[in-house]
Scaffold this active site. Sequence first.
Site, PDB file in Angstrom:
ATOM      1  N   GLU A  89      -2.599  -5.901  -2.304  1.00 31.57           N
ATOM      2  CA  GLU A  89      -3.919  -5.258  -2.412  1.00 31.57           C
ATOM      3  C   GLU A  89      -4.284  -4.409  -1.213  1.00 31.57           C
ATOM      4  O   GLU A  89      -5.094  -3.485  -1.328  1.00 31.57           O
ATOM      5  CB  GLU A  89      -5.025  -6.302  -2.584  1.00 31.57           C
ATOM      6  N   ASN A  90      -3.717  -4.715  -0.042  1.00 29.73           N
ATOM      7  CA  ASN A  90      -4.110  -3.960   1.144  1.00 29.73           C
ATOM      8  C   ASN A  90      -3.449  -2.588   1.219  1.00 29.73           C
ATOM      9  O   ASN A  90      -3.697  -1.833   2.154  1.00 29.73           O
ATOM     10  CB  ASN A  90      -3.831  -4.765   2.422  1.00 29.73           C
TER      11      ASN A  90
END
Length: 212
Positions: free
Chosen positions: A47-48
């Site tokens: 997700e980052n």
Amino acid sequence: MGWTHEQMAARAAQELHDGDYVNLGIGLPTKVVQYVPGGMQVWLQSENGLIGIGPPPYEDEIDPDLIDAAKQTVTAVAGASICSSSMSFAMIRGGHMDLTILGAMQVSGQGDLANWMIPGKMVKGMGGAMDLVGGARRVIVLMEHTTRDGGLKILDQCSLPLTGRGVVHRIISDLAVMDVAKEGLVVKELAPGVSREDLQERTEPHLIFALN
């Protein structure tokens, strides 16, 4: 009795298909990257903002700026892409993830998932869990079947705050592989040394056995 964490991760890796875009949750699911079948191209997403996570780095490969959503150092495969977290979440929310493999504190027989907080304890934050269960095409939970003191985690109804309702497709635990179906939890595989009676004793919902 049952599978080790490594064996559970290897079993979860069997759910991958060539060309898949896959998000691995924090904790046990991160081990799956070590068992991607040779010759298979799977795009593991964090997700980052990293698409194309590779195997864990050797000591001389560690780059402190290259981390996953769990803040663990990772490697990047050839063709990997780095983007903003907003772009990463747009991929998740837009339905572009074929699969997500997540950990869980509790799962219900209807596929409800609780994996983000225990009331009264420190909460690090939701992370991408709600987005993932809403956006990924398939949700697999990789989890210990019971708590450390033997408490049930697969329940008729979750008692912890839900991440999503009716979102789980398959559960892979240290004892079995189970699918969430309209008729209930369907057992597809038993781990070595685990009997039907053992599994039912550690599972609150009534189980349907359709072993491969």
